[in-house]
Design an enzyme around this catalytic site. Structure first.
Site, mmCIF file in Angstrom:
data_model
loop_
_atom_site.group_PDB
_atom_site.id
_atom_site.type_symbol
_atom_site.label_atom_id
_atom_site.label_comp_id
_atom_site.label_asym_id
_atom_site.label_seq_id
_atom_site.Cartn_x
_atom_site.Cartn_y
_atom_site.Cartn_z
ATOM 1 C CE LYS A 13 8.695 -6.992 4.574
ATOM 2 N NZ LYS A 13 9.187 -7.462 3.112
ATOM 3 N NE ARG A 88 5.316 -4.054 -0.440
ATOM 4 C CZ ARG A 88 4.938 -5.381 0.363
ATOM 5 N NH1 ARG A 88 4.286 -5.306 1.494
ATOM 6 N NH2 ARG A 88 5.409 -6.542 -0.085
ATOM 7 N NE ARG A 127 8.099 -16.206 0.533
ATOM 8 C CZ ARG A 127 8.308 -15.072 1.081
ATOM 9 N NH1 ARG A 127 8.860 -14.462 2.050
ATOM 10 N NH2 ARG A 127 7.589 -14.044 0.366
ATOM 11 N NE ARG A 160 3.642 -14.681 -0.860
ATOM 12 C CZ ARG A 160 4.158 -13.645 -0.258
ATOM 13 N NH1 ARG A 160 4.506 -13.817 1.114
ATOM 14 N NH2 ARG A 160 4.209 -12.491 -0.773
ATOM 15 N NE ARG A 171 6.545 -10.083 -4.222
ATOM 16 C CZ ARG A 171 6.488 -11.244 -3.256
ATOM 17 N NH1 ARG A 171 7.080 -12.292 -3.764
ATOM 18 N NH2 ARG A 171 6.940 -11.171 -2.059
HETATM 19 P P1 AMP Z 1 4.002 -9.233 1.058
HETATM 20 O O1 AMP Z 1 3.603 -10.678 1.570
HETATM 21 O O2 AMP Z 1 4.284 -8.311 2.148
HETATM 22 O O3 AMP Z 1 5.188 -9.658 0.236
HETATM 23 O O4 AMP Z 1 2.749 -8.786 0.133
HETATM 24 C C1 AMP Z 1 2.199 -9.444 -0.852
HETATM 25 C C2 AMP Z 1 1.645 -8.434 -1.774
HETATM 26 O O5 AMP Z 1 0.660 -7.823 -1.569
HETATM 27 C C3 AMP Z 1 2.501 -7.505 -2.535
HETATM 28 O O6 AMP Z 1 3.329 -7.734 -3.699
HETATM 29 C C4 AMP Z 1 1.558 -6.500 -2.885
HETATM 30 O O7 AMP Z 1 0.880 -6.767 -4.281
HETATM 31 C C5 AMP Z 1 0.435 -6.635 -1.738
HETATM 32 N N1 AMP Z 1 0.694 -5.715 -0.599
HETATM 33 C C6 AMP Z 1 1.312 -5.895 0.706
HETATM 34 N N2 AMP Z 1 1.349 -4.942 1.296
HETATM 35 C C7 AMP Z 1 1.149 -3.835 0.730
HETATM 36 C C8 AMP Z 1 1.453 -2.464 0.747
HETATM 37 N N3 AMP Z 1 1.661 -1.920 2.289
HETATM 38 N N4 AMP Z 1 0.999 -1.515 -0.315
HETATM 39 C C9 AMP Z 1 0.531 -2.190 -1.261
HETATM 40 N N5 AMP Z 1 0.459 -3.322 -1.710
HETATM 41 C C10 AMP Z 1 0.770 -4.301 -0.683
#
Ligand code: AMP
Length: 214
Positions: A13, A88, A127, A160, A171
């Site tokens: 994404k 989400r 990554r 990360r 996740r």
């Molecule tokens: P991402 O980089 O989008 O994978 O987000 C990393 C982490 O941030 C996720 O595993 C969640 O802990 C938190 N996070 C990001 N976006 C959201 C969201 N829309 N709702 C809840 N937690 C989020």
């Protein structure tokens, strides 16, 4: 153009959002990036979010909904944006719809990027990201010229915490729990498209562009 990108962790994404930003000149709004910056800056938001993120769980809806409401009011979002990693949950999707209604705006496209589980594991564990400029690399598919160093700015590359194997499974589980309902929420409005997220980055981008320009 207002666009939502859906898909599991590692679907690409963020990569596709960056290409869309370049071509259409609209900002990428990534809740993950906003939260990671808050954690790095140790702001009250970051302190609150860190434990959820480290555990691979979701930050509470009201927190991310607040972040998005504020971000979408900023001037660079006037002519559109790409939401990457938000919504989400169905509660987040409903809050977004309500907020957009207030702003007399609506989402033009929802694109779901679909990738098989085994491929996702390979992508996530390899990554690496630059601490300084945020540039992304992959140990197998897009390795940096010098081990651990960003090609673009010379910054240090890091993995990360939530890309470590034990957190990845959590996740995925969270994604599986939420995604069916979320996709069904958006598939009702006729602006939902699912594309296969395998092949080269350019191939996938071409599919995204075909959806946007259909
Ligand atoms: P991402 O980089 O989008 O994978 O987000 C990393 C982490 O941030 C996720 O595993 C969640 O802990 C938190 N996070 C990001 N976006 C959201 C969201 N829309 N709702 C809840 N937690 C989020």
């Amino acid at each position: 153009m207002r666009l939502i990108l859906l898909g599991p962790p590692g679907a690409g994404k963020g990569t596709q959002a960056k290409l869309i930003t370049k071509k259409y000149n609209i900002p990428q709004v990534s809740t993950g990036d906003i939260l990671r910056k808050a954690v790095a800056d140790k702001t009250p938001l970051g302190i609150k979010a860190k434990s959820y993120m480290d555990a691979g769980g979701l930050v509470p809806d009201e927190v991310v909904i607040g972040i998005i409401e504020n971000r979408l009011k900023e001037s660079d979002c006037k002519s559109g944006y790409i939401l990457d990693g938000f919504p989400r949950t169905t509660a987040q999707a409903e809050a977004l719809s309500k907020n957009l209604k207030k702003m007399s705006a609506e989402i033009d496209h929802v694109i779901d990027i679909d990738v098989d589980y085994d491929e996702l594991i390979k992508r996530l564990t390899g990554r690496r990201t630059c601490r300084k400029c945020g540039e992304g690399f992959h140990l197998s598919f897009n390795p940096p010229k010098k081990d651990g160093i960003c090609d673009r700015c010379g910054g240090e590359l890091y993995q990360r915490d939530d890309d470590k194997e034990e957190t990845i499974y959590k996740r995925f589980k969270v994604y599986q729990e939420q995604s069916t309902q979320l996709k069904s929420y958006y598939s009702k409005n006729g602006r939902f498209h699912s594309i296969k997220g395998t092949g080269s980055i350019e191939d996938i981008f071409n599919k995204v562009v075909s959806v946007l320009e259909a």
